[in-house]
Enzyme design. Structure first.
Site, PDB file in Angstrom:
ATOM      1  CD1 TRP A  40     -29.293 -20.770   0.802  1.00  0.00           C
ATOM      2  CD2 TRP A  40     -28.138 -21.170   2.680  1.00  0.00           C
ATOM      3  NE1 TRP A  40     -30.170 -21.275   1.732  1.00  0.00           N
ATOM      4  CE2 TRP A  40     -29.490 -21.532   2.892  1.00  0.00           C
ATOM      5  CE3 TRP A  40     -27.226 -21.326   3.723  1.00  0.00           C
ATOM      6  CZ2 TRP A  40     -29.942 -22.058   4.113  1.00  0.00           C
ATOM      7  CZ3 TRP A  40     -27.678 -21.845   4.934  1.00  0.00           C
ATOM      8  CH2 TRP A  40     -29.022 -22.208   5.115  1.00  0.00           C
ATOM      9  CD  GLU A  98     -20.637  -4.432  11.342  1.00  0.00           C
ATOM     10  OE1 GLU A  98     -20.775  -5.630  11.040  1.00  0.00           O
ATOM     11  OE2 GLU A  98     -21.356  -3.535  10.873  1.00  0.00           O
ATOM     12  CD1 TRP A 138     -21.946 -18.402   4.405  1.00  0.00           C
ATOM     13  CD2 TRP A 138     -22.702 -18.413   2.294  1.00  0.00           C
ATOM     14  NE1 TRP A 138     -20.861 -18.447   3.562  1.00  0.00           N
ATOM     15  CE2 TRP A 138     -21.286 -18.471   2.269  1.00  0.00           C
ATOM     16  CE3 TRP A 138     -23.379 -18.407   1.074  1.00  0.00           C
ATOM     17  CZ2 TRP A 138     -20.563 -18.522   1.076  1.00  0.00           C
ATOM     18  CZ3 TRP A 138     -22.653 -18.454  -0.117  1.00  0.00           C
ATOM     19  CH2 TRP A 138     -21.266 -18.508  -0.106  1.00  0.00           C
ATOM     20  CD1 TRP A 140     -30.743 -23.422  -2.984  1.00  0.00           C
ATOM     21  CD2 TRP A 140     -30.692 -21.513  -4.123  1.00  0.00           C
ATOM     22  NE1 TRP A 140     -31.190 -22.414  -2.152  1.00  0.00           N
ATOM     23  CE2 TRP A 140     -31.176 -21.235  -2.824  1.00  0.00           C
ATOM     24  CE3 TRP A 140     -30.585 -20.455  -5.015  1.00  0.00           C
ATOM     25  CZ2 TRP A 140     -31.549 -19.962  -2.394  1.00  0.00           C
ATOM     26  CZ3 TRP A 140     -30.955 -19.171  -4.597  1.00  0.00           C
ATOM     27  CH2 TRP A 140     -31.425 -18.945  -3.306  1.00  0.00           C
ATOM     28  CG  ASN A 175     -18.554  -7.916   6.459  1.00  0.00           C
ATOM     29  OD1 ASN A 175     -19.090  -9.007   6.617  1.00  0.00           O
ATOM     30  ND2 ASN A 175     -19.248  -6.794   6.351  1.00  0.00           N
ATOM     31  CD1 TRP A 225     -24.601  -5.684  12.394  1.00  0.00           C
ATOM     32  CD2 TRP A 225     -25.979  -7.398  11.920  1.00  0.00           C
ATOM     33  NE1 TRP A 225     -25.596  -5.234  11.545  1.00  0.00           N
ATOM     34  CE2 TRP A 225     -26.449  -6.264  11.243  1.00  0.00           C
ATOM     35  CE3 TRP A 225     -26.674  -8.592  11.775  1.00  0.00           C
ATOM     36  CZ2 TRP A 225     -27.588  -6.282  10.417  1.00  0.00           C
ATOM     37  CZ3 TRP A 225     -27.804  -8.621  10.965  1.00  0.00           C
ATOM     38  CH2 TRP A 225     -28.246  -7.481  10.311  1.00  0.00           C
TER      39      TRP A 225
HETATM   40  C1  LIG Z   1     -21.207 -14.892   4.057  1.00  0.00           C
HETATM   41  C2  LIG Z   1     -20.578 -14.441   5.350  1.00  0.00           C
HETATM   42  C3  LIG Z   1     -19.934 -15.360   6.179  1.00  0.00           C
HETATM   43  C4  LIG Z   1     -19.362 -14.951   7.380  1.00  0.00           C
HETATM   44  N1  LIG Z   1     -18.741 -15.886   8.182  1.00  0.00           N
HETATM   45  C5  LIG Z   1     -18.209 -15.511   9.371  1.00  0.00           C
HETATM   46  C6  LIG Z   1     -17.582 -16.455  10.226  1.00  0.00           C
HETATM   47  O1  LIG Z   1     -17.540 -17.666   9.956  1.00  0.00           O
HETATM   48  N2  LIG Z   1     -17.026 -15.998  11.378  1.00  0.00           N
HETATM   49  C7  LIG Z   1     -17.064 -14.677  11.740  1.00  0.00           C
HETATM   50  O2  LIG Z   1     -16.544 -14.317  12.803  1.00  0.00           O
HETATM   51  N3  LIG Z   1     -17.679 -13.781  10.966  1.00  0.00           N
HETATM   52  C8  LIG Z   1     -18.238 -14.135   9.789  1.00  0.00           C
HETATM   53  N4  LIG Z   1     -18.829 -13.195   8.989  1.00  0.00           N
HETATM   54  C9  LIG Z   1     -18.952 -11.812   9.479  1.00  0.00           C
HETATM   55  C10 LIG Z   1     -17.793 -10.852   9.095  1.00  0.00           C
HETATM   56  O3  LIG Z   1     -17.520 -10.936   7.735  1.00  0.00           O
HETATM   57  C11 LIG Z   1     -16.528 -11.104   9.880  1.00  0.00           C
HETATM   58  O4  LIG Z   1     -16.815 -11.200  11.250  1.00  0.00           O
HETATM   59  C12 LIG Z   1     -15.509  -9.980   9.694  1.00  0.00           C
HETATM   60  O5  LIG Z   1     -15.178  -9.848   8.346  1.00  0.00           O
HETATM   61  C13 LIG Z   1     -14.273 -10.285  10.511  1.00  0.00           C
HETATM   62  O6  LIG Z   1     -13.292  -9.306  10.348  1.00  0.00           O
HETATM   63  P1  LIG Z   1     -12.909  -8.318  11.538  1.00  0.00           P
HETATM   64  O7  LIG Z   1     -12.646  -9.088  12.763  1.00  0.00           O
HETATM   65  O8  LIG Z   1     -11.808  -7.446  11.049  1.00  0.00           O
HETATM   66  O9  LIG Z   1     -14.262  -7.513  11.693  1.00  0.00           O
HETATM   67  P2  LIG Z   1     -14.606  -6.078  12.281  1.00  0.00           P
HETATM   68  O10 LIG Z   1     -15.236  -5.318  11.172  1.00  0.00           O
HETATM   69  O11 LIG Z   1     -13.474  -5.469  12.970  1.00  0.00           O
HETATM   70  O12 LIG Z   1     -15.783  -6.406  13.322  1.00  0.00           O
HETATM   71  C14 LIG Z   1     -15.510  -6.761  14.682  1.00  0.00           C
HETATM   72  C15 LIG Z   1     -16.163  -8.066  15.035  1.00  0.00           C
HETATM   73  O13 LIG Z   1     -17.572  -7.946  14.922  1.00  0.00           O
HETATM   74  C16 LIG Z   1     -18.122  -9.187  14.486  1.00  0.00           C
HETATM   75  N5  LIG Z   1     -18.765  -8.979  13.189  1.00  0.00           N
HETATM   76  C17 LIG Z   1     -18.439  -8.095  12.231  1.00  0.00           C
HETATM   77  N6  LIG Z   1     -19.291  -8.172  11.186  1.00  0.00           N
HETATM   78  C18 LIG Z   1     -20.167  -9.160  11.489  1.00  0.00           C
HETATM   79  C19 LIG Z   1     -21.277  -9.731  10.820  1.00  0.00           C
HETATM   80  N7  LIG Z   1     -21.682  -9.301   9.618  1.00  0.00           N
HETATM   81  N8  LIG Z   1     -21.923 -10.746  11.409  1.00  0.00           N
HETATM   82  C20 LIG Z   1     -21.563 -11.204  12.619  1.00  0.00           C
HETATM   83  N9  LIG Z   1     -20.513 -10.701  13.314  1.00  0.00           N
HETATM   84  C21 LIG Z   1     -19.831  -9.694  12.758  1.00  0.00           C
HETATM   85  C22 LIG Z   1     -16.960 -10.149  14.327  1.00  0.00           C
HETATM   86  O14 LIG Z   1     -16.839 -10.912  15.498  1.00  0.00           O
HETATM   87  C23 LIG Z   1     -15.773  -9.213  14.132  1.00  0.00           C
HETATM   88  O15 LIG Z   1     -14.542  -9.780  14.521  1.00  0.00           O
HETATM   89  C24 LIG Z   1     -19.430 -13.585   7.765  1.00  0.00           C
HETATM   90  C25 LIG Z   1     -20.074 -12.671   6.930  1.00  0.00           C
HETATM   91  C26 LIG Z   1     -20.641 -13.088   5.737  1.00  0.00           C
HETATM   92  C27 LIG Z   1     -21.308 -12.071   4.856  1.00  0.00           C
END
Ligand SMILES: Cc1cc2nc3c(=O)[nH]c(=O)nc-3n(C[C@H](O)[C@H](O)[C@H](O)COP(=O)(O)OP(=O)(O)OC[C@H]3O[C@@H](n4cnc5c(N)ncnc54)[C@H](O)[C@@H]3O)c2cc1C
Length: 457
Positions: free
Chosen positions: A354, A270, A377, A301, A336, A273
């Site tokens: 979107w 993650e 998105w 859309w 997420n 990612w």
């Molecule tokens: C539509 C959409 C919008 C999103 N918008 C944002 C946003 O504005 N800011 C944001 O930080 N994340 C965003 N995410 C990614 C992800 O949902 C969040 O980072 C995550 O839910 C944060 O929770 P956590 O810190 O507990 O994540 P954990 O699951 O603990 O992951 C650790 C870290 O990994 C990174 N990470 C995790 N998943 C993703 C992912 N899919 N893409 C990129 N980085 C990721 C984040 O920095 C996160 O804090 C988005 C995902 C989607 C599908």
């Protein structure tokens, strides 16, 4: 010799901060943060995020003061004003050079270019670093030296580089002897959920350590919104009170240096990612100008206004979607799995652009981050780099049953459905809805899915 001006931006930490570290090696440091309030609004960043940044700065100021480094917290309107404010600071604090870590969205890059040009004329040295990604963006390229567009080969290449040059986060800079006096603090505090988010670098590391104790459960729990199965580090990573490098390094240490365990870990993926979406932004700046990454993807859309309003307010009549949106509106954060569900629901089932969902998320998220939000998105709408295929449309009902089987999460966020049994909570009957004042579904799922597949194929 003049002072070294460190300009803090989205890197609000003392440890593993290349700009701060290098400046402190060169001479006496003065630090500044300049909040561009109008610009922040133009980028749709949320009040919660602004409030969290302000409190993070207060924590940062005390950490820096322990090191003998003053931090001036200032406000202005736009990025252009930020440049003038920096020129003013250079004069005021008698600085001969400026240090900062790069930010990658287009407006930020253009601002920095403009700053470099202006300071060149004044013979002020500018030092820029990459502190936001764990690996320098220029390193991860394919054999032809071109950027990756697909995550899996990107991750493979990332791991290969890491194997040969492991990352080592920087320590905090050494103490300086200067006396701190007359620090400026212009207040731009905003309300956010202080009960959920404790600001600062120390809090971020506490959260990381706590999370690492149970990191082996992450793989199984990360998709269950009723469980606190993820790290909740996203706001800290978004404003840089902790770095991606520190997260990866801490995970490797947790596994006693066993790289195979690190590379096989789901949480590590993650973080990669996050790196991938930043790399995509760096190599494809047009995505910061409302462009789809994949220009040949269909964009059909119709902007269903009624559905969009219902989605924003968490009253679509789909319990899991409403719970997700209410979580966002109430806490500034969304799980997420639910971000994916909420995004696909709005975009593919309601056919709302979107970009409107992306903007709404930014307006509410405490972790709002351009690269990750846009990446998420565009992934969901199948317009992005390595996006979901167009026919992947998450069914709110099946996802709800699968990831919130007993309806615990829905009950918490949609209290009017609290009394429903574990089965009907996912899809209440007409009578049940009437009784508790819960809305009818804003779309008919089956026909909306059929319409989306026809239009997007
Ligand atoms: C539509 C959409 C919008 C999103 N918008 C944002 C946003 O504005 N800011 C944001 O930080 N994340 C965003 N995410 C990614 C992800 O949902 C969040 O980072 C995550 O839910 C944060 O929770 P956590 O810190 O507990 O994540 P954990 O699951 O603990 O992951 C650790 C870290 O990994 C990174 N990470 C995790 N998943 C993703 C992912 N899919 N893409 C990129 N980085 C990721 C984040 O920095 C996160 O804090 C988005 C995902 C989607 C599908």
């Amino acid at each position: 010799m003049g002072k070294k001006l460190v300009w803090f931006r989205q890197d609000l930490r003392v440890r593993d901060n290349p700009a701060l570290h290098e400046a402190a090696n060169e001479g006496e440091v003065v630090a500044v943060f300049i909040e561009a309030q109008e610009q922040r609004k133009q980028h749709h960043e949320s009040a919660a995020k602004v409030g969290f940044i302000f409190d993070t700065l207060l924590e940062l100021r005390s950490e820096l003061n322990e090191l003998g480094i003053p931090l001036h917290i200032k406000t202005c309107a736009t990025f252009t004003d930020q440049i003038s404010a920096l020129q003013q600071c250079i004069k005021e604090y008698d600085a001969d050079s400026i240090y900062f870590n790069r930010e990658y969205p287009v407006n930020e890059m253009e601002r920095d270019k403009e700053l470099v040009e202006r300071l060149k004329k004044e013979e002020i040295a500018v030092h820029q670093y990459d502190g936001d990604l764990a690996l320098e963006p220029s390193l991860v390229k394919n054999k032809q030296g071109e950027p990756y567009k697909v995550f899996t080969p990107y991750k493979k290449a990332w791991i290969e580089i890491h194997k040969h040059s492991p990352i080592e986060p920087l320590s905090s800079p050494h103490k300086q002897t200067s006396n701190i006096h007359n620090q400026v603090t212009e207040d731009f505090s905003q309300e956010y959920r202080h009960d959920l988010w404790q600001a600062g670098e120390v809090a971020a590391h506490e959260r990381l350590n706590q999370f690492l104790d149970g990191v082996d459960q992450y793989k199984d729990q990360r998709d269950i919104p009723a469980v606190a199965g993820t790290s909740f580090l996203s706001p800290y990573l978004a404003m840089g009170s902790i770095s991606a490098k520190q997260c990866i390094h801490a995970l490797l240490e947790h596994y006693d240096g066993d790289e195979q365990k690190l590379y096989g870990n789901t949480w590590f993926s993650e973080i990669v990612w996050r790196e991938f979406y930043r790399q995509i932004l760096i190599d494809n700046p047009q995505i910061a100008k409302h462009k789809a990454f994949n220009t040949s993807a269909k964009e059909v859309w119709v902007n269903n206004k009624e559905a969009f309003e219902a989605w924003k307010e968490g009253r679509t009549g789909f319990p899991i979607i409403d719970a997700a949106m209410r979580q966002l509106n109430q806490t500034g954060w969304m799980h997420n799995r639910l971000r994916m569900n909420a995004a696909m629901f709005l975009n593919k089932l309601c056919l709302v652009d979107w970009r409107l969902g992306e903007k709404y998320f930014m307006e509410k998220l405490i972790d709002g981050d351009f690269a990750s939000n846009n990446g998420g998105w565009q992934w969901c709408s199948s317009t992005g780099a390595d996006g979901a295929p167009y026919f992947r449309i998450m069914s709110p009902l099946s996802q709800s049953k699968r990831f919130d089987p007993k309806g615990d999460f829905i009950r918490k966020l949609v209290p009017e459905l609290e009394g429903l049994d574990n089965k009907s909570i996912h899809e209440p009957s007409v009578e049940q809805r009437k009784k508790v004042g819960y809305p009818e579904p804003v779309i008919d799922y089956k026909s909306a899915r059929k319409r989306a597949l026809e239009l997007l194929s």
